[in-house]
Design an enzyme around this catalytic site. Structure first.
Site, PDB file in Angstrom:
ATOM      1  N   SER A 142       3.260   0.030  -8.011  1.00  0.00           N
ATOM      2  CA  SER A 142       3.852  -1.435  -8.668  1.00  0.00           C
ATOM      3  C   SER A 142       4.696  -1.067  -9.197  1.00  0.00           C
ATOM      4  CB  SER A 142       2.705  -2.046  -9.625  1.00  0.00           C
ATOM      5  OG  SER A 142       3.459  -3.401  -9.923  1.00  0.00           O
ATOM      6  N   TYR A 156      -1.954  -3.199 -17.507  1.00  0.00           N
ATOM      7  CA  TYR A 156      -1.308  -3.303 -16.140  1.00  0.00           C
ATOM      8  C   TYR A 156      -1.002  -1.948 -15.432  1.00  0.00           C
ATOM      9  CZ  TYR A 156      -0.683  -4.443 -11.052  1.00  0.00           C
ATOM     10  OH  TYR A 156      -0.260  -3.933  -9.801  1.00  0.00           O
TER      11      TYR A 156
END
Length: 247
Positions: A142, A156
């Site tokens: 990501s 995250y």
């Protein structure tokens, strides 16, 4: 000759599902892994088959080593060795500032986003080595790993940073064996994952800060993944493709 076996983790929806459809069109026998959403996985498999592709749905929990080992063993027994792996399964939790985060939450996120892909890589490498395959692994990270996701998902982002580092090291470790490891880093993509974090319309809210002024589609990420899997990327390993609208 049978179609090459491609395992995509967390493939029942979003980027995983888009990648499964595209991979089947490119001639892969796609293993659609899921943890809980059996109906969605079977629906995807049926759709792929209706369009002439090969696919099977298989349950496995990326947080559990025994479940992952069993998944790879069953694939080998039923269809043959995995020559391609897309580590797509990932989770995030409700948006919070870092000071509000708990150890239990960090452990849940790292179990799925870091330890799961590492275990899958180990098993895929076994298949590739034992069957002398020049395989390809693509890890779905990501852009959060670069920007840090402050006030929302620092944990995250940290898990994806760990995935990036693992990808780079593993790519160098395996390069001489002909096993390639690359990474795709999506930005703000329209998937169901944002609802998991408590804000289903997050992409629309943040679109103005993206240079291209829009969110991305799962199919746009899938195209990058398929290129890295393919022989067209034969000289690419340890590489990162950011699919993030210029962010």
């Amino acid at each position: 000759m049978s179609n090459p076996i491609l395992l995509i983790t967390g493939a029942s929806r979003g980027i995983g599902a888009a990648t499964a459809k595209l991979a089947a069109q490119h001639g892969y026998h796609v293993i659609v892994n899921y943890r809980t959403e059996a109906q969605l996985a079977e629906k995807l498999v049926n759709e792929i088959r209706q369009h002439g592709g090969q696919a099977n749905a298989m349950q496995a929990d990326m947080r559990d080593e025994a479940s992952i080992v069993a998944l790879f063993d069953q694939i080998l027994e039923n269809w043959g060795p995995v020559c391609g792996l897309v580590n797509n399964a990932g989770i995030l939790e409700t948006q919070k500032s870092f000071s509000e985060l708990s150890l239990e939450r960090w452990q849940r996120i790292f179990s799925t986003n870091v330890f799961g892909p590492m275990l899958c890589c180990q098993q895929a490498i076994k298949h590739m080595r034992q069957h002398q395959l020049k395989g390809s692994i693509v890890n779905v990270s990501s852009l959060a790993s670069v920007v840090g996701a402050p006030h929302e998902y620092v944990d995250y982002a940290a898990s994806k940073g760990a995935l990036d580092t693992m990808s780079k090291g593993l790519a160098k470790e395996l390069a001489a064996e002909g096993i390639r490891v690359n990474t795709v880093r999506p930005g703000f993509i329209y998937t169901e994952m944002h609802a998991d974090g408590g804000e289903a319309n997050r992409v629309d809210r943040l679109a103005p800060i993206i240079p291209m002024q829009r969110g991305g589609q799962a199919t746009e990420v899938a195209e990058a993944i398929l290129w890295l899997l393919s022989d067209k990327a034969s000289y690419s390993t340890g590489s990162f493709i950011d699919v993030a609208g210029g962010r």
